[in-house]
Write an enzyme that holds these catalytic residues in place. Structure first.
Site, short mmCIF file in Angstrom:
data_model
loop_
_atom_site.label_atom_id
_atom_site.label_comp_id
_atom_site.label_asym_id
_atom_site.label_seq_id
_atom_site.Cartn_x
_atom_site.Cartn_y
_atom_site.Cartn_z
CE LYS A 13 -2.07 -1.03 3.91
NZ LYS A 13 -1.40 -2.33 4.20
NE ARG A 88 -5.00 -1.22 9.67
CZ ARG A 88 -3.84 -0.92 9.09
NH1 ARG A 88 -3.71 0.18 8.41
NH2 ARG A 88 -2.85 -1.73 9.19
NE ARG A 127 8.04 -2.54 6.61
CZ ARG A 127 6.75 -2.25 6.61
NH1 ARG A 127 6.23 -1.52 5.64
NH2 ARG A 127 5.98 -2.71 7.57
NE ARG A 160 5.78 -0.61 10.52
CZ ARG A 160 4.71 -0.56 9.72
NH1 ARG A 160 4.76 0.11 8.58
NH2 ARG A 160 3.60 -1.17 10.05
NE ARG A 171 1.70 -5.19 10.92
CZ ARG A 171 2.83 -5.01 10.24
NH1 ARG A 171 3.96 -5.55 10.69
NH2 ARG A 171 2.85 -4.28 9.15
P1 AP5 Z 1 4.81 -1.51 1.95
O1 AP5 Z 1 4.54 -0.77 0.68
O2 AP5 Z 1 5.42 -0.78 3.07
O3 AP5 Z 1 3.47 -2.27 2.41
P2 AP5 Z 1 2.23 -1.75 3.23
O4 AP5 Z 1 1.04 -2.42 2.64
O5 AP5 Z 1 2.22 -0.27 3.32
O6 AP5 Z 1 2.57 -2.45 4.63
P3 AP5 Z 1 2.51 -1.88 6.12
O7 AP5 Z 1 3.37 -2.76 6.93
O8 AP5 Z 1 2.77 -0.42 6.17
O9 AP5 Z 1 1.01 -2.17 6.41
P4 AP5 Z 1 0.21 -2.11 7.71
O10 AP5 Z 1 -1.13 -1.94 7.15
O11 AP5 Z 1 0.40 -3.26 8.58
O12 AP5 Z 1 0.85 -0.90 8.53
P5 AP5 Z 1 0.33 0.55 8.89
O13 AP5 Z 1 1.51 1.40 9.02
O14 AP5 Z 1 -0.77 0.97 8.02
O15 AP5 Z 1 5.71 -2.78 1.56
C1 AP5 Z 1 6.24 -3.63 2.59
C2 AP5 Z 1 7.64 -4.11 2.16
O16 AP5 Z 1 7.52 -4.88 0.96
C3 AP5 Z 1 8.59 -2.95 1.83
O17 AP5 Z 1 9.89 -3.24 2.28
C4 AP5 Z 1 8.56 -2.86 0.28
O18 AP5 Z 1 9.77 -2.43 -0.28
C5 AP5 Z 1 8.27 -4.31 -0.11
N1 AP5 Z 1 7.44 -4.35 -1.31
C6 AP5 Z 1 6.34 -3.60 -1.61
N2 AP5 Z 1 5.83 -3.93 -2.80
C7 AP5 Z 1 6.61 -4.94 -3.29
C8 AP5 Z 1 6.58 -5.71 -4.50
N3 AP5 Z 1 5.64 -5.50 -5.44
N4 AP5 Z 1 7.52 -6.67 -4.67
C9 AP5 Z 1 8.48 -6.89 -3.70
N5 AP5 Z 1 8.57 -6.18 -2.54
C10 AP5 Z 1 7.64 -5.22 -2.33
O19 AP5 Z 1 -0.29 0.30 10.35
C11 AP5 Z 1 0.52 -0.03 11.45
C12 AP5 Z 1 -0.30 -0.11 12.72
O20 AP5 Z 1 -0.90 1.17 12.99
C13 AP5 Z 1 -1.49 -1.08 12.68
O21 AP5 Z 1 -1.12 -2.39 13.01
C14 AP5 Z 1 -2.41 -0.45 13.74
O22 AP5 Z 1 -1.97 -0.75 15.03
C15 AP5 Z 1 -2.21 1.03 13.50
N6 AP5 Z 1 -3.17 1.58 12.52
C16 AP5 Z 1 -2.85 2.16 11.32
N7 AP5 Z 1 -3.97 2.54 10.67
C17 AP5 Z 1 -5.01 2.18 11.47
C18 AP5 Z 1 -6.42 2.28 11.33
N8 AP5 Z 1 -7.00 2.83 10.24
N9 AP5 Z 1 -7.19 1.80 12.35
C19 AP5 Z 1 -6.64 1.26 13.46
N10 AP5 Z 1 -5.31 1.12 13.64
C20 AP5 Z 1 -4.50 1.58 12.65
MG MG Z 2 2.35 1.14 4.93
#
Ligand code: AP5
Ligand code: MG
Ligand code: ZN
Length: 217
Positions: A13, A88, A127, A160, A171
């Protein structure tokens, strides 16, 4: 253009949102990034979110809805926005519906980026990120230098705290229980588009752009 990117943790994402927001000149609104910044700054929002984030649970809906209401009313969102990691849960999606109704700004598309669980665990355990500029390194595709100092800005490269295997599995569970229901929610509204997120980032980007342009014809 008002968009949502849906997808499991590690689906890509953030990687794709960055590119798409540059292409269409709309802000990337990542609730995860906003919460991590608040945590770093030691402000109240970060303190409220800390324990949930560290265990891979969702931060309570009321905290998130409040945060997003404030963010979407900033002037840079007038021309559109890309929501990365929000909504979410069904209560979050419903709150967004009423907020956008009030602002008279309906959503254009919800893009679901689909990736297998196996691939996700690999991506996330590999990552690493720069603490200062947020640059994304990955032992599988773009390894960090041995000294773990960012080649772009000289900042420290770190892992992270929720990218440990045990937390990643939680997660994924939370995603299955709380977020997957949003797929049918948006399918019923006729705005859901799915893309295969398994291939290279460039190929995934091309599929997303193709889907968005098709929609705007
Ligand atoms: P990346 O692009 O970073 O993936 P992502 O989908 O953004 O993954 P996240 O880990 O950020 O998702 P998340 O939803 O768990 O975390 P968030 O910060 O939103 O890619 C990941 C890795 O893969 C990178 O190293 C990249 O280089 C690699 N990659 C990407 N695409 C690739 C490809 N095509 N091929 C190969 N490699 C690739 O949330 C974190 C925490 O915050 C949650 O657990 C929760 O506690 C809280 N939170 C956030 N939003 C909310 C909400 N709306 N409600 C409640 N709690 C929330
Ligand atoms: Mg992200
Ligand atoms: Zn950096």
């Amino acid at each position: 253009m008002r968009l949502i990117f849906l997808g499991a943790p590690g689906a890509g994402k953030g990687t794709q949102a960055k590119r798409v927001s540059e292409k269409y000149n709309i802000p990337q609104v990542s609730t995860g990034d906003i919460l991590r910044a608040a945590l770093n700054e030691g402000i109240e929002l970060g303190l409220k979110a800390k324990s949930f984030m560290e265990s891979g649970e969702l931060v309570p809906d009321s905290v998130i809805i409040d945060l997003i209401k404030k963010r979407l009313q900033k002037s840079d969102c007038e021309k559109g926005f890309l929501l990365d990691g929000f909504p979410r849960s069904l209560p979050q999606a419903e709150a967004l519906e009423s907020l956008l109704y009030e602002l008279d700004n309906p959503l254009d598309s919800v893009v679901s980026i689909d990736v297998s669980e196996e691939k996700i665990v690999g991506r996330l355990t590999n990552r690493r990120l720069c603490r200062k500029c947020g640059a994304d390194y990955n032992f599988a595709t773009n390894p960090p230098p041995e000294n773990m100092i960012c080649t772009i800005c000289g900042g420290e490269i770190y892992q992270r705290s929720d990218d440990k295997e045990e937390t990643i599995l939680n997660r994924l569970n939370v995603y299955a229980n709380e977020t997957i229901p949003l797929i049918s929610f948006y399918k019923e509204k006729g705005i859901l588009k799915s893309v295969d997120g398994m291939s290279e980032p460039d190929a995934v980007f091309d599929s997303i752009v193709a889907i968005l342009e098709e929609k705007n014809k």
